[in-house]
Design an enzyme around this catalytic site. Structure first.
Site, mmCIF file in Angstrom:
data_model
loop_
_atom_site.group_PDB
_atom_site.id
_atom_site.type_symbol
_atom_site.label_atom_id
_atom_site.label_comp_id
_atom_site.label_asym_id
_atom_site.label_seq_id
_atom_site.Cartn_x
_atom_site.Cartn_y
_atom_site.Cartn_z
ATOM 1 N N LYS A 1 37.931 1.001 23.496
ATOM 2 C CA LYS A 1 36.534 1.346 23.208
ATOM 3 C C LYS A 1 35.995 0.519 22.054
ATOM 4 O O LYS A 1 34.771 0.437 21.868
ATOM 5 C CB LYS A 1 36.411 2.842 22.911
ATOM 6 N N CYS B 1 34.353 13.546 29.364
ATOM 7 C CA CYS B 1 34.916 12.199 29.217
ATOM 8 C C CYS B 1 36.348 12.076 29.739
ATOM 9 O O CYS B 1 36.937 10.999 29.669
ATOM 10 C CB CYS B 1 34.843 11.767 27.756
ATOM 11 N N PHE C 1 34.361 16.740 25.857
ATOM 12 C CA PHE C 1 33.678 17.939 25.377
ATOM 13 C C PHE C 1 34.166 19.162 26.151
ATOM 14 O O PHE C 1 34.516 19.087 27.327
ATOM 15 C CB PHE C 1 32.169 17.804 25.567
ATOM 16 N N HIS D 1 32.036 3.751 24.299
ATOM 17 C CA HIS D 1 32.577 4.879 25.056
ATOM 18 C C HIS D 1 31.959 4.902 26.457
ATOM 19 O O HIS D 1 30.778 5.192 26.619
ATOM 20 C CB HIS D 1 32.283 6.189 24.324
ATOM 21 N N PHE E 1 40.012 12.480 26.639
ATOM 22 C CA PHE E 1 39.663 13.819 26.159
ATOM 23 C C PHE E 1 38.142 13.989 26.203
ATOM 24 O O PHE E 1 37.398 13.024 26.010
ATOM 25 C CB PHE E 1 40.153 14.032 24.718
ATOM 26 N N HIS F 1 42.297 7.549 23.524
ATOM 27 C CA HIS F 1 40.921 7.951 23.833
ATOM 28 C C HIS F 1 39.979 7.511 22.715
ATOM 29 O O HIS F 1 38.833 7.158 22.985
ATOM 30 C CB HIS F 1 40.840 9.463 24.020
#
Length: 406
Positions: free
Chosen positions: A330, A163, A394, A335, A392, A300
């Site tokens: 968001k 992301c 995974f 997202h 940010f 984020h």
């Protein structure tokens, strides 16, 4: 000597709109792009919430034999890039005569890959995949398609960083331009919006199940948040050296003054505080700006318990007593994953250029971790000339950009 890096054009294909004006209006009015999808519920999704992203019609622009190479996300990216090039006053004639590059964020091509392999298994013949399947299913499908369609001769690179992908793409582009390796780069990010791309997310219970109130389900920083909501589309920004932009008479919108990045070096899905804090600190260090000059942070924050809380603590650690206004767009879009860094830069640009901060809708009560932030719950008319945007992902990949108004 390092060169200044500027933004000269923007284009977007989003659940908030397909033009900059439509998106600006949606941001200002607090419109949500989140819907309930009966198709997903019938298919077996735990959560049927998603962003409503319209499928573009490419027939007026691209011949059928070329469209066969383009999966869903490449189609979104094409429309966003057409608009960005027009916004930047970059004609095809100019592109043909100069070295224009592309760095675009993308980290999945689930549906196109699935469709091709389903045909192979159904007919027991690899030819059944179709001649366009390989080009649709590669992770670099967006950059390979756009580079060919727009005749781009500069760098041709896909940034895959979960992301943070499109934020990293913009950061990499700014680095190349700052150091004189390129003059102009098309950059951004795309995210497929089909249900197959996020089925595994739903499977790990990552999504909100507030299905009775779709527009109130995404609640970044709010005490009662219960998960993210998947979105999609594409966002493109045109990035150039200041000298190149002036020489060609381009509309100069803003300057990218800082890029920071870090890895958490920890859990694959659960974030920590130290990693995001280092990304923020490095971005501020590289930009050379006083943190009190930052008038807004586009967080984020995806509406998850751990993610929002850790980011809040990281921002508070870096900014200290300075209570900079913070929101997560968001709350309106869900997202947007691989496109989020680029789309959120555009959302922030539209706010900065039009004198407002879009409210973090559905923010009603903070929790112990998020109470340290100055979260703006409703649209606020205010002037600011510099913003910071966090992305940010995974694997603990972090990217932070600082943009200054011009």
């Amino acid at each position: 000597m390092e060169r200044r890096v500027v933004i000269t054009g923007m284009g977007i294909w989003s659940c908030l709109g397909k033009t900059l004006e439509e998106v600006r209006q949606s941001l200002y009015t607090g419109k949500s792009g989140i819907i309930f999808s009966q198709e997903r519920k019938d298919a077996g999704f735990r959560s049927a919430l998603c962003a409503n992203v319209e499928t573009p019609d490419l027939k007026p622009f691209i011949k059928r034999n070329l469209r066969q190479f383009m999966p869903e996300e490449a189609q979104y990216a094409y429309m966003a890039t057409r608009a960005a090039l027009e916004n930047a006053q970059l004609s095809q004639e100019y592109i043909d005569a100069h070295e224009i590059g592309i760095i675009y964020g993308n980290d999945s091509v689930a549906e196109a890959t699935m469709n091709a392999l389903d045909k192979f298994r159904e007919f027991g013949d690899t030819a059944a995949c179709g001649s366009g399947a390989i080009f649709q299913s590669m992770n670099s499908t967006v950059t390979m398609n756009l580079a060919c369609l727009f005749h781009l001769k500069g760098i041709n690179l896909t940034a895959s960083a979960a992301c943070a992908s499109s934020s990293q793409a913009i950061g990499l582009a700014s680095l190349l331009i700052r150091n004189g390796l390129q003059d102009c780069i098309i950059c951004g990010g795309a995210q497929e919006a089909n249900m197959y791309s996020v089925a595994s997310f739903d499977g790990i219970q990552a999504f909100s199940v507030r299905e009775d109130e779709p527009t109130k389900a995404c609640r970044p920083f709010d005490r009662d948040r219960d998960g993210l909501i998947p979105g999609g589309g594409a966002a493109t920004v045109i990035v150039e050296s200041y000298e190149h932009a002036v020489k060609r008479g381009a509309p100069i919108l803003a300057e990218i003054v800082g890029w920071g990045f870090s890895g958490n070096g920890d859990h694959i899905s659960t974030p920590n505080v130290a990693g995001p804090a280092r990304s923020l600190e490095l971005c501020l260090k590289n930009s050379g700006v006083d943190l009190k000059d930052i008038g807004y942070i586009n967080a984020h924050a995806t509406s998850t318990k751990a993610g929002d809380g850790r980011e809040a603590l990281a921002i508070a650690q870096v900014f200290g007593d300075y209570k900079v206004p913070v929101t997560s767009t968001k709350s309106q879009t869900g997202h947007e994953m691989w496109m989020a860094g680029a789309s959120e830069l555009i959302y922030s640009m539209l706010m900065m250029k039009n004198g407002f901060i879009a409210g973090n809708i559905n923010f009603e009560n903070p929790d112990e971790e998020t109470a340290c932030l100055n979260v703006i719950p409703e649209t606020k008319e205010t002037q600011f000339n510099m913003f910071l945007s966090n992305s940010f992902g995974f694997g603990g990949t972090n990217s932070t950009l600082i943009v200054k108004n011009l």
